[in-house]
Design a protein around this motif. Sequence first.
Motif, mmCIF file in Angstrom:
data_model
loop_
_atom_site.group_PDB
_atom_site.id
_atom_site.type_symbol
_atom_site.label_atom_id
_atom_site.label_comp_id
_atom_site.label_asym_id
_atom_site.label_seq_id
_atom_site.Cartn_x
_atom_site.Cartn_y
_atom_site.Cartn_z
ATOM 1 N N GLU A 175 0.278 10.816 4.824
ATOM 2 C CA GLU A 175 -0.039 9.357 5.071
ATOM 3 C C GLU A 175 0.324 10.016 7.290
ATOM 4 O O GLU A 175 0.729 11.118 7.294
ATOM 5 C CB GLU A 175 2.250 8.986 5.019
ATOM 6 C CG GLU A 175 2.229 7.815 4.071
ATOM 7 C CD GLU A 175 3.889 7.807 3.946
ATOM 8 O OE1 GLU A 175 4.175 7.137 5.264
ATOM 9 O OE2 GLU A 175 3.872 6.953 3.126
ATOM 10 N N HIS A 195 2.249 9.354 10.515
ATOM 11 C CA HIS A 195 3.469 9.355 11.397
ATOM 12 C C HIS A 195 2.916 9.650 12.287
ATOM 13 O O HIS A 195 3.059 10.549 12.842
ATOM 14 C CB HIS A 195 4.514 9.764 10.903
ATOM 15 C CG HIS A 195 5.061 9.437 8.682
ATOM 16 N ND1 HIS A 195 5.973 8.376 8.711
ATOM 17 C CD2 HIS A 195 4.780 10.115 8.409
ATOM 18 C CE1 HIS A 195 5.610 8.533 7.563
ATOM 19 N NE2 HIS A 195 5.308 9.465 6.456
ATOM 20 N N ARG A 196 3.131 8.422 13.945
ATOM 21 C CA ARG A 196 2.946 9.069 15.061
ATOM 22 C C ARG A 196 3.554 7.748 16.274
ATOM 23 O O ARG A 196 4.174 6.928 15.757
ATOM 24 C CB ARG A 196 1.067 8.474 15.558
ATOM 25 C CG ARG A 196 0.312 9.862 14.903
ATOM 26 C CD ARG A 196 0.851 11.178 15.060
ATOM 27 N NE ARG A 196 0.009 11.112 16.353
ATOM 28 C CZ ARG A 196 0.549 12.068 17.696
ATOM 29 N NH1 ARG A 196 2.203 12.775 17.758
ATOM 30 N NH2 ARG A 196 0.140 12.226 18.740
ATOM 31 N N ARG A 199 5.636 2.798 16.429
ATOM 32 C CA ARG A 199 5.530 3.405 15.539
ATOM 33 C C ARG A 199 4.073 2.841 14.869
ATOM 34 O O ARG A 199 3.761 2.062 14.607
ATOM 35 C CB ARG A 199 6.630 3.556 14.492
ATOM 36 C CG ARG A 199 7.679 3.900 15.484
ATOM 37 C CD ARG A 199 9.112 3.805 14.504
ATOM 38 N NE ARG A 199 9.978 4.245 15.204
ATOM 39 C CZ ARG A 199 10.464 5.470 14.622
ATOM 40 N NH1 ARG A 199 8.969 6.507 14.011
ATOM 41 N NH2 ARG A 199 11.842 6.683 15.562
ATOM 42 N N HIS A 200 3.891 3.942 14.605
ATOM 43 C CA HIS A 200 2.567 3.755 13.241
ATOM 44 C C HIS A 200 2.426 4.821 12.052
ATOM 45 O O HIS A 200 2.506 5.966 12.404
ATOM 46 C CB HIS A 200 1.036 4.325 14.443
ATOM 47 C CG HIS A 200 0.304 3.556 15.427
ATOM 48 N ND1 HIS A 200 -0.503 3.063 15.609
ATOM 49 C CD2 HIS A 200 1.570 3.881 16.929
ATOM 50 C CE1 HIS A 200 -0.323 2.356 16.612
ATOM 51 N NE2 HIS A 200 0.249 3.102 17.262
ATOM 52 N N GLU A 201 2.762 4.265 11.219
ATOM 53 C CA GLU A 201 3.384 4.596 10.045
ATOM 54 C C GLU A 201 2.944 3.931 8.572
ATOM 55 O O GLU A 201 2.943 2.613 8.375
ATOM 56 C CB GLU A 201 4.766 4.608 9.523
ATOM 57 C CG GLU A 201 5.594 5.172 10.797
ATOM 58 C CD GLU A 201 6.867 5.414 10.926
ATOM 59 O OE1 GLU A 201 8.040 5.850 11.283
ATOM 60 O OE2 GLU A 201 7.598 3.748 9.826
ATOM 61 N N GLN A 244 2.444 0.446 5.306
ATOM 62 C CA GLN A 244 3.006 1.423 4.424
ATOM 63 C C GLN A 244 2.243 -0.232 3.071
ATOM 64 O O GLN A 244 2.802 0.730 2.003
ATOM 65 C CB GLN A 244 4.475 0.624 4.215
ATOM 66 C CG GLN A 244 5.388 1.430 5.418
ATOM 67 C CD GLN A 244 5.261 3.051 5.522
ATOM 68 O OE1 GLN A 244 5.628 3.200 4.068
ATOM 69 N NE2 GLN A 244 5.443 3.354 6.515
#
Length: 223
Positions: A150, A152-153, A160-162, A189
């Motif tokens: 994944e 997560h940034r 958010r980039h998740e 997601q």
Amino acid sequence: MTDFNFHEAWNAAIDELSSDGSPNGIIELHDSGYLTQREIKDNILRFCISNNSFTGMIQKIENHPELWVRDIAEDLRDTLQRIRDRVTDLDELERTSPLKPGARIFLTGGYQHPQPWWLAGRDGYWGTFVRFAPVREGAMPIAFVKLEQEIHRVEAVGTRHEGAYALLRLTGVAAQWTSSGTVTIHVAQEFPEDVVAFYDEHPFGTELEWGATYQLNALEHET
């Protein structure tokens, strides 16, 4: 006198471009010496590709007093024709592209060199190509890729980039899905059921990275 804040001015210019398709803000940044003509052209082109708005942008800039801006309008006309000449039929693409379900893909690179922010010091991310997904008639289908890890940034502005589900969209003006290329990346997601709605909700400027590269069946990288 208030110090000039390029980050704020850039965000305002992108907001203007995204909201009503006006390039005036980014052109003003060029006129003030903060952006090159190449950077202006690249961003206008990226916007047109993302929003399928070539005709509207051409109409906005074809009579601009600056010759270099009018030249962009001519480039956009040429680009539009090249895009129209591409093969975008989903069945034919699935038959002819080297990207097949299960193929491994390596994602790396980016607009910022030599250390793209989204990689956070990594060499890149491995993923598995799942399938192509149509966006709209006449547009190049995007690629769904399931990442092995994944992402997560969080951007400085809070975006958010998740997720481990990547949506790849070609950024080349006449690019085809071959064994390698340059792509815009969004992560989620899960893969969206409605791709058009996804991009409506995640417009130009919300991507994780717009200058990444993908390579099919790349040699192993240290990640």
